[in-house]
Design a protein around this motif. Structure first.
Motif, PDB file in Angstrom:
ATOM      1  N   GLY A  83     -50.160  70.523  22.507  1.00  0.00           N
ATOM      2  CA  GLY A  83     -49.311  69.335  22.459  1.00  0.00           C
ATOM      3  C   GLY A  83     -50.110  68.050  22.427  1.00  0.00           C
ATOM      4  N   ILE A  84     -51.134  67.969  23.267  1.00  0.00           N
ATOM      5  CA  ILE A  84     -51.997  66.790  23.269  1.00  0.00           C
ATOM      6  C   ILE A  84     -52.680  66.639  21.917  1.00  0.00           C
ATOM      7  CG2 ILE A  84     -54.169  65.893  24.213  1.00  0.00           C
ATOM      8  CD1 ILE A  84     -53.272  67.015  26.938  1.00  0.00           C
ATOM      9  N   SER A  85     -53.152  67.742  21.381  1.00  0.00           N
ATOM     10  CA  SER A  85     -53.907  67.698  20.125  1.00  0.00           C
ATOM     11  C   SER A  85     -53.019  67.274  18.958  1.00  0.00           C
ATOM     12  CB  SER A  85     -54.508  69.074  19.818  1.00  0.00           C
ATOM     13  OG  SER A  85     -55.315  69.528  20.886  1.00  0.00           O
ATOM     14  N   GLU A  86     -51.805  67.805  18.911  1.00  0.00           N
ATOM     15  CA  GLU A  86     -50.915  67.495  17.788  1.00  0.00           C
ATOM     16  C   GLU A  86     -50.534  66.024  17.782  1.00  0.00           C
ATOM     17  OE1 GLU A  86     -47.456  69.765  15.376  1.00  0.00           O
ATOM     18  OE2 GLU A  86     -47.344  69.917  17.562  1.00  0.00           O
ATOM     19  N   GLY A  87     -50.182  65.485  18.939  1.00  0.00           N
ATOM     20  CA  GLY A  87     -49.851  64.063  18.995  1.00  0.00           C
ATOM     21  C   GLY A  87     -51.035  63.191  18.625  1.00  0.00           C
ATOM     22  N   LEU A  88     -52.218  63.527  19.159  1.00  0.00           N
ATOM     23  CA  LEU A  88     -53.419  62.748  18.853  1.00  0.00           C
ATOM     24  C   LEU A  88     -53.785  62.824  17.376  1.00  0.00           C
ATOM     25  CD1 LEU A  88     -55.842  63.481  21.830  1.00  0.00           C
ATOM     26  CD2 LEU A  88     -54.802  61.291  21.264  1.00  0.00           C
ATOM     27  N   HIS A  89     -53.545  63.967  16.752  1.00  0.00           N
ATOM     28  CA  HIS A  89     -53.852  64.143  15.331  1.00  0.00           C
ATOM     29  C   HIS A  89     -53.215  63.027  14.512  1.00  0.00           C
ATOM     30  CE1 HIS A  89     -54.429  66.315  11.507  1.00  0.00           C
ATOM     31  NE2 HIS A  89     -53.177  65.979  11.235  1.00  0.00           N
ATOM     32  N   TYR A  90     -51.968  62.699  14.834  1.00  0.00           N
ATOM     33  CA  TYR A  90     -51.262  61.676  14.067  1.00  0.00           C
ATOM     34  C   TYR A  90     -51.571  60.268  14.562  1.00  0.00           C
ATOM     35  CZ  TYR A  90     -48.839  65.634  12.052  1.00  0.00           C
ATOM     36  OH  TYR A  90     -48.574  66.801  11.385  1.00  0.00           O
ATOM     37  N   GLU A  91     -51.786  60.110  15.862  1.00  0.00           N
ATOM     38  CA  GLU A  91     -52.109  58.780  16.395  1.00  0.00           C
ATOM     39  C   GLU A  91     -53.451  58.271  15.891  1.00  0.00           C
ATOM     40  OE1 GLU A  91     -51.886  58.227  20.591  1.00  0.00           O
ATOM     41  OE2 GLU A  91     -49.941  59.223  20.781  1.00  0.00           O
ATOM     42  N   LEU A  92     -54.412  59.171  15.708  1.00  0.00           N
ATOM     43  CA  LEU A  92     -55.790  58.742  15.457  1.00  0.00           C
ATOM     44  C   LEU A  92     -56.209  58.788  14.002  1.00  0.00           C
ATOM     45  CD1 LEU A  92     -57.542  60.520  18.480  1.00  0.00           C
ATOM     46  CD2 LEU A  92     -56.947  58.098  18.282  1.00  0.00           C
ATOM     47  N   LYS A  93     -55.435  59.453  13.137  1.00  0.00           N
ATOM     48  CA  LYS A  93     -55.898  59.650  11.761  1.00  0.00           C
ATOM     49  C   LYS A  93     -56.078  58.328  11.021  1.00  0.00           C
ATOM     50  CE  LYS A  93     -53.171  61.876   9.022  1.00  0.00           C
ATOM     51  NZ  LYS A  93     -52.234  62.884   8.471  1.00  0.00           N
TER      52      LYS A  93
END
Length: 287
Positions: free
Chosen positions: A161-171
């Motif tokens: 869950g942390i990774s999926e949200g960060l994937h979109y926040e940081l790209k």
């Protein structure tokens, strides 16, 4: 390919051990973390330290200050951390009710909070250079929760869950976040059976008492039949590191045993997740 500064956790065995060697052989500068480098892991630490391009760091993943000191030391010497590989993991087995609160905290501290500690420390440097890669090693059990691995699955769900949200926040900031989902491999962690603490509840589970051993035996037979090679996971990490920034997939499955249905789950979720982002006005993050 430019040489990168790469920080890898959980390097005293398994996927981490193999990844350090694979990445260092390509000429990247590798910082390998493990605990107790002067004690029980001394032999492993000395072996990795003897490799060209490798520096071993003694880090307590459950301690904020230890993690901060490690990352600060790398940045002070190298100027940045280009790639973070959160590989360290921990597992306990048993019926969910047998887990004490302390048991659950111990798993989440290694499988969720430790990766977060490192992510928090490396992100400022990555944002400053507008480029970076974070690879979080989860599990097929981070997509589906198997009986008797319920709490372990919960922790891997958390990291997913942390990774999926960060994937979109940081790209949009030039930082890729990638999830790698291994299946069952003959590594040290999978060969150890550690049970939760409250064994007093077991007598209440007589109706399914034989199922945990059935699962373990079935898994052992599958591993023997398929003979999965842990190096495949290290190779998948190398491919993610070598990929062009912005092109890396959110999820990569490395699992010759159950990977087919994990891939199917990922595909279905991705399709509908994209629709959800668009519905909530964030469809541009898909590009």
């Amino acid at each position: 390919m430019s040489k990168k500064v790469i920080l890898i956790t959980g390097t005293n065995s398994g996927f981490g051990w193999l990844t350090v060697q694979s990445v260092a052989a390509l000429g990247h500068k590798v910082y390998a973390t493990m605990r107790d480098t002067k004690g029980r892991n001394a032999e492993k630490a000395n072996a990795l330290s003897a490799l060209e391009n490798v520096t071993v760091l003694d880090v307590n993943l459950t301690d904020d200050d230890s993690v901060k000191q490690a990352v600060d030391s790398v940045i002070a010497k190298e100027g940045t951390v280009d790639v973070l590989v959160n590989n360290a993991g921990f597992s306990l087995n048993g019926v969910a009710e047998s887990f004490t609160t302390a048991d659950v905290q111990s798993i989440f501290d290694i499988n969720v909070f430790a990766p977060w500690r490192f992510i928090k420390q490396v992100l400022p440097a990555m944002r400053k250079q507008s480029e970076g890669l974070i690879i979080n090693i989860t599990s097929g059990f981070g997509r589906v929760s198997f009986p008797f691995a319920t709490v372990y699955s919960g922790s891997k769900f958390g990291l997913e869950g942390i990774s999926e949200g960060l994937h979109y926040e940081l790209k949009r900031l030039g930082i890729d976040v990638a999830i790698l989902e291994p299946g069952a491999f003959p590594t040290e962690m999978n060969q150890k059976t550690n049970y939760a603490s409250d064994q007093s509840v077991f007598e209440g589970y007589d109706a399914i008492a034989d199922l945990p051993n059935k699962m373990i035996n079935a898994l052992g037979a599958l591993i023997q039949a398929h003979n999965p090679n842990p190096q495949d996971v290290a190779d998948a990490i190398v491919r993610l590191i070598e990929a062009e920034n912005g092109t890396r997939p959110l999820r990569t499955v490395v699992d010759p045993i159950t990977g087919e249905f994990i891939e199917a789950a990922n595909k279905a979720v991705a399709e509908h997740f994209g629709k959800g982002l668009t519905t909530f006005g964030m469809g541009e993050l898909l590009n």
